[in-house]
Design a protein around this motif. Structure first.
Motif, PDB file in Angstrom:
ATOM      1  N   ALA A 236       0.818  -1.217   0.000  1.00  0.00           N
ATOM      2  CA  ALA A 236       0.000   0.000   0.000  1.00  0.00           C
ATOM      3  C   ALA A 236       0.847   1.261   0.000  1.00  0.00           C
ATOM      4  O   ALA A 236       0.402   2.320  -0.470  1.00  0.00           O
ATOM      5  N   ALA A 237       2.075   1.159   0.516  1.00  0.00           N
ATOM      6  CA  ALA A 237       2.960   2.328   0.572  1.00  0.00           C
ATOM      7  C   ALA A 237       3.716   2.535  -0.731  1.00  0.00           C
ATOM      8  O   ALA A 237       4.541   3.449  -0.820  1.00  0.00           O
ATOM      9  N   ARG A 238       3.428   1.700  -1.743  1.00  0.00           N
ATOM     10  CA  ARG A 238       4.160   1.751  -3.013  1.00  0.00           C
ATOM     11  C   ARG A 238       3.181   1.971  -4.160  1.00  0.00           C
ATOM     12  O   ARG A 238       2.888   1.061  -4.929  1.00  0.00           O
ATOM     13  N   PRO A 239       2.648   3.184  -4.298  1.00  0.00           N
ATOM     14  CA  PRO A 239       1.653   3.453  -5.349  1.00  0.00           C
ATOM     15  C   PRO A 239       2.258   3.321  -6.741  1.00  0.00           C
ATOM     16  O   PRO A 239       3.472   3.459  -6.928  1.00  0.00           O
ATOM     17  N   SER A 240       1.400   3.034  -7.707  1.00  0.00           N
ATOM     18  CA  SER A 240       1.843   2.842  -9.082  1.00  0.00           C
ATOM     19  C   SER A 240       0.833   3.467 -10.029  1.00  0.00           C
ATOM     20  O   SER A 240      -0.366   3.553  -9.728  1.00  0.00           O
ATOM     21  N   HIS A 241       1.303   3.902 -11.174  1.00  0.00           N
ATOM     22  CA  HIS A 241       0.405   4.411 -12.211  1.00  0.00           C
ATOM     23  C   HIS A 241      -0.523   3.313 -12.721  1.00  0.00           C
ATOM     24  O   HIS A 241      -1.534   3.603 -13.361  1.00  0.00           O
ATOM     25  N   HIS A 242      -0.170   2.054 -12.440  1.00  0.00           N
ATOM     26  CA  HIS A 242      -0.885   0.922 -13.026  1.00  0.00           C
ATOM     27  C   HIS A 242      -1.626   0.101 -11.980  1.00  0.00           C
ATOM     28  O   HIS A 242      -1.981  -1.046 -12.231  1.00  0.00           O
ATOM     29  N   ASP A 243      -1.895   0.689 -10.820  1.00  0.00           N
ATOM     30  CA  ASP A 243      -2.560  -0.061  -9.759  1.00  0.00           C
ATOM     31  C   ASP A 243      -3.951  -0.541 -10.173  1.00  0.00           C
ATOM     32  O   ASP A 243      -4.415  -1.580  -9.701  1.00  0.00           O
ATOM     33  N   ALA A 244      -4.637   0.191 -11.047  1.00  0.00           N
ATOM     34  CA  ALA A 244      -5.994  -0.178 -11.442  1.00  0.00           C
ATOM     35  C   ALA A 244      -6.019  -1.205 -12.569  1.00  0.00           C
ATOM     36  O   ALA A 244      -7.080  -1.707 -12.926  1.00  0.00           O
ATOM     37  N   GLU A 245      -4.848  -1.546 -13.100  1.00  0.00           N
ATOM     38  CA  GLU A 245      -4.783  -2.482 -14.210  1.00  0.00           C
ATOM     39  C   GLU A 245      -4.574  -3.895 -13.699  1.00  0.00           C
ATOM     40  O   GLU A 245      -3.803  -4.123 -12.770  1.00  0.00           O
ATOM     41  N   GLU A 246      -5.245  -4.852 -14.304  1.00  0.00           N
ATOM     42  CA  GLU A 246      -5.043  -6.254 -13.946  1.00  0.00           C
ATOM     43  C   GLU A 246      -3.724  -6.768 -14.508  1.00  0.00           C
ATOM     44  O   GLU A 246      -3.109  -7.671 -13.963  1.00  0.00           O
ATOM     45  N   GLU A 247      -3.288  -6.209 -15.613  1.00  0.00           N
ATOM     46  CA  GLU A 247      -2.014  -6.590 -16.197  1.00  0.00           C
ATOM     47  C   GLU A 247      -1.517  -5.428 -17.037  1.00  0.00           C
ATOM     48  O   GLU A 247      -2.239  -4.477 -17.315  1.00  0.00           O
ATOM     49  N   HIS A 248      -0.256  -5.487 -17.420  1.00  0.00           N
ATOM     50  CA  HIS A 248       0.292  -4.433 -18.259  1.00  0.00           C
ATOM     51  C   HIS A 248       1.059  -5.046 -19.407  1.00  0.00           C
ATOM     52  O   HIS A 248       1.362  -6.231 -19.404  1.00  0.00           O
ATOM     53  N   ASP A 249       1.332  -4.239 -20.411  1.00  0.00           N
ATOM     54  CA  ASP A 249       2.119  -4.728 -21.537  1.00  0.00           C
ATOM     55  C   ASP A 249       3.197  -3.706 -21.866  1.00  0.00           C
ATOM     56  O   ASP A 249       3.327  -2.690 -21.217  1.00  0.00           O
ATOM     57  N   HIS A 250       3.973  -4.039 -22.898  1.00  0.00           N
ATOM     58  CA  HIS A 250       5.079  -3.162 -23.283  1.00  0.00           C
ATOM     59  C   HIS A 250       4.936  -2.750 -24.747  1.00  0.00           C
ATOM     60  O   HIS A 250       5.919  -2.610 -25.461  1.00  0.00           O
ATOM     61  N   ASP A 251       3.676  -2.514 -25.163  1.00  0.00           N
ATOM     62  CA  ASP A 251       3.456  -2.140 -26.545  1.00  0.00           C
ATOM     63  C   ASP A 251       4.011  -0.767 -26.880  1.00  0.00           C
ATOM     64  O   ASP A 251       4.095  -0.388 -28.051  1.00  0.00           O
ATOM     65  N   ASP A 252       4.366   0.019 -25.864  1.00  0.00           N
ATOM     66  CA  ASP A 252       4.939   1.338 -26.106  1.00  0.00           C
ATOM     67  C   ASP A 252       6.390   1.259 -26.556  1.00  0.00           C
ATOM     68  O   ASP A 252       6.971   2.270 -26.939  1.00  0.00           O
ATOM     69  N   PHE A 253       6.997   0.052 -26.509  1.00  0.00           N
ATOM     70  CA  PHE A 253       8.425  -0.084 -26.805  1.00  0.00           C
ATOM     71  C   PHE A 253       8.659  -1.177 -27.838  1.00  0.00           C
ATOM     72  O   PHE A 253       7.937  -2.166 -27.903  1.00  0.00           O
ATOM     73  N   ASP A 254       9.690  -0.987 -28.634  1.00  0.00           N
ATOM     74  CA  ASP A 254      10.132  -1.986 -29.603  1.00  0.00           C
ATOM     75  C   ASP A 254      11.543  -2.440 -29.235  1.00  0.00           C
ATOM     76  O   ASP A 254      12.352  -1.644 -28.731  1.00  0.00           O
ATOM     77  N   THR A 255      11.836  -3.696 -29.523  1.00  0.00           N
ATOM     78  CA  THR A 255      13.201  -4.198 -29.363  1.00  0.00           C
ATOM     79  C   THR A 255      13.492  -5.186 -30.486  1.00  0.00           C
ATOM     80  O   THR A 255      12.615  -5.939 -30.917  1.00  0.00           O
ATOM     81  N   PHE A 256      14.706  -5.152 -30.981  1.00  0.00           N
ATOM     82  CA  PHE A 256      15.116  -6.113 -32.004  1.00  0.00           C
ATOM     83  C   PHE A 256      16.632  -6.283 -31.942  1.00  0.00           C
ATOM     84  O   PHE A 256      17.330  -5.549 -31.223  1.00  0.00           O
ATOM     85  N   ILE A 257      17.134  -7.286 -32.672  1.00  0.00           N
ATOM     86  CA  ILE A 257      18.544  -7.653 -32.627  1.00  0.00           C
ATOM     87  C   ILE A 257      19.168  -7.445 -34.001  1.00  0.00           C
ATOM     88  O   ILE A 257      18.577  -7.809 -35.025  1.00  0.00           O
ATOM     89  N   ILE A 258      20.354  -6.871 -34.003  1.00  0.00           N
ATOM     90  CA  ILE A 258      21.125  -6.708 -35.236  1.00  0.00           C
ATOM     91  C   ILE A 258      22.330  -7.638 -35.173  1.00  0.00           C
ATOM     92  O   ILE A 258      23.090  -7.620 -34.198  1.00  0.00           O
ATOM     93  N   ASP A 259      22.505  -8.477 -36.184  1.00  0.00           N
ATOM     94  CA  ASP A 259      23.714  -9.295 -36.290  1.00  0.00           C
ATOM     95  C   ASP A 259      24.852  -8.418 -36.789  1.00  0.00           C
ATOM     96  O   ASP A 259      24.728  -7.765 -37.837  1.00  0.00           O
ATOM     97  N   LEU A 260      25.942  -8.397 -36.040  1.00  0.00           N
ATOM     98  CA  LEU A 260      27.061  -7.521 -36.362  1.00  0.00           C
ATOM     99  C   LEU A 260      28.208  -8.313 -36.988  1.00  0.00           C
ATOM    100  O   LEU A 260      28.624  -9.339 -36.447  1.00  0.00           O
ATOM    101  N   PRO A 261      28.740  -7.847 -38.100  1.00  0.00           N
ATOM    102  CA  PRO A 261      29.914  -8.515 -38.691  1.00  0.00           C
ATOM    103  C   PRO A 261      31.171  -8.191 -37.896  1.00  0.00           C
ATOM    104  O   PRO A 261      31.200  -7.252 -37.091  1.00  0.00           O
TER     105      PRO A 261
END
Length: 345
Positions: A236-261
């Motif tokens: 209760a002492a650790r409020p969050s912007h997402h307390d009302a959400e049952e779950e969250h996702d990371h659709d706001d971010f992209d990640t990918f891998i580059i093969d480096l020579p």
């Protein structure tokens, strides 16, 4: 089973590139006789941070005591990944006396703290403390702060505009859950900026949380371990912007891998990554590359356009020397253009 009998766990959270892995490695190297284990989580498919830790050969934390979860956000995969990882460590012939859990830079720490109330582990482990690592130089530059006056002016022009900042929400949630905040990279700040950032951090948290400064994420292990917060009992002492959400996702971010020579000149690949970061507003880069004629692999890590490189360890016999770079940014990254910019293909 009392809290005294539970294995203490320290959650190390913080935004991308704040210095979490460096902090964990420093704790392992200065464990003071403690038998430690590590669970490290990556956002993306390649576990660069786990590789950094596994390659260090630290006696207090053998390779079998480092568990790498690279299949998404640790707090979203509690049943499938996190609980089995904890149970596996506790079942070792020499179980750890303390467990460090390094979240990804995009993780919300509160759901992970809540997971410690799961029946399968509630009687066996406790959250000794949540340590939030902050990139002092990035915060001083306003990387995660909206301009309230500019926002107000834009809203007056078009009330339908949505100015939610997912980066700032992640950063604030990590602060709000903390028992200790490490203001890292303090050597990159002058005295005025340091005090200003500490003041902004204190103003963002509705309870007293100690802020300590660090250079190169170097702190005495006794400062980080043994907080005895039992954070899972203090939600209760650790409020969050997402307390009302049952779950969250990371659709706001992209990640990918580059093969480096393989590269001939480390400065060339670093310059390419830096330019791609500037052109495409990349948040975080990290990876390895082979340099012609060098027996050691080159580790590259970047926060925005601040890049660091070092030869971290020799290539192992029979090990694939395929270079890889993880790229993380807000949704909408032009992957093809970034790959061309970095590889020159």
């Amino acid at each position: 089973m009392t809290d005294i009998a539970k294995v203490p766990c320290t959650i190390i959270t913080g935004f991308l590139g704040a210095g979490k892995t460096t902090l964990v490695r420093h704790v392992l190297q200065n464990a003071g006789g403690r038998r430690l284990a590590v669970i490290v989580n990556e956002f993306g498919d390649v576990g660069i941070d786990g590789e950094i830790l596994k390659g260090c050969g630290i006696e207090s934390c053998k390779e079998e005591s480092i568990v790498e979860l690279s299949n998404g956000c640790i707090c979203c995969t509690v049943a499938d990944d996190f609980v089995p990882a904890l149970e596996g460590l506790l079942a070792l012939a020499e179980p750890p006396e303390h467990i460090l859990i390094e979240t990804s830079g995009l993780a919300l720490p509160k759901p992970l703290v809540q997971a410690f109330n799961w029946p399968a582990i509630a009687s066996r482990v406790t959250v000794d403390g949540v340590v939030t690592v902050v990139d002092g130089a990035a915060v001083a530059a306003g990387r995660f702060a909206d301009d309230p006056e500019a926002l107000k002016a834009q809203q007056q022009e078009d009330a339908s505009l949505d100015h939610d900042n997912p980066l700032e929400e992640v950063y604030e949630d990590q602060l709000l859950c903390a028992d200790l905040i490490v203001l890292n990279k303090a050597d990159l700040l002058n005295d005025d900026d340091r005090q200003r950032v500490i003041g902004e951090i204190n103003a963002a948290i509705p309870r007293a949380v100690k802020v300590v400064t660090a250079e190169g994420a170097k702190l005495d292990a006794d400062v980080l371990l043994g907080i005895k917060a039992a954070a899972e009992n203090d939600l209760a002492a650790r409020p969050s912007h997402h307390d009302a959400e049952e779950e969250h996702d990371h659709d706001d971010f992209d990640t990918f891998i580059i093969d480096l020579p393989t590269v001939n000149d480390p400065a060339d690949i670093v310059a390419r990554i830096k330019q791609a970061t500037a052109d495409h507003d990349i948040l975080r880069t990290k990876g390895f590359v082979e340099v012609t004629g060098k027996p050691m692999r080159l580790l590259i890590q970047g926060v925005g356009q601040r890049l660091q490189q070092q030869f971290d360890r020799p290539w192992k016999p029979g090990e694939s020397r395929q270079g890889r770079l993880v790229v993380i940014g807000q949704h909408g990254l032009d992957q093809d253009a970034i790959v061309r910019a970095v590889t020159g293909a």
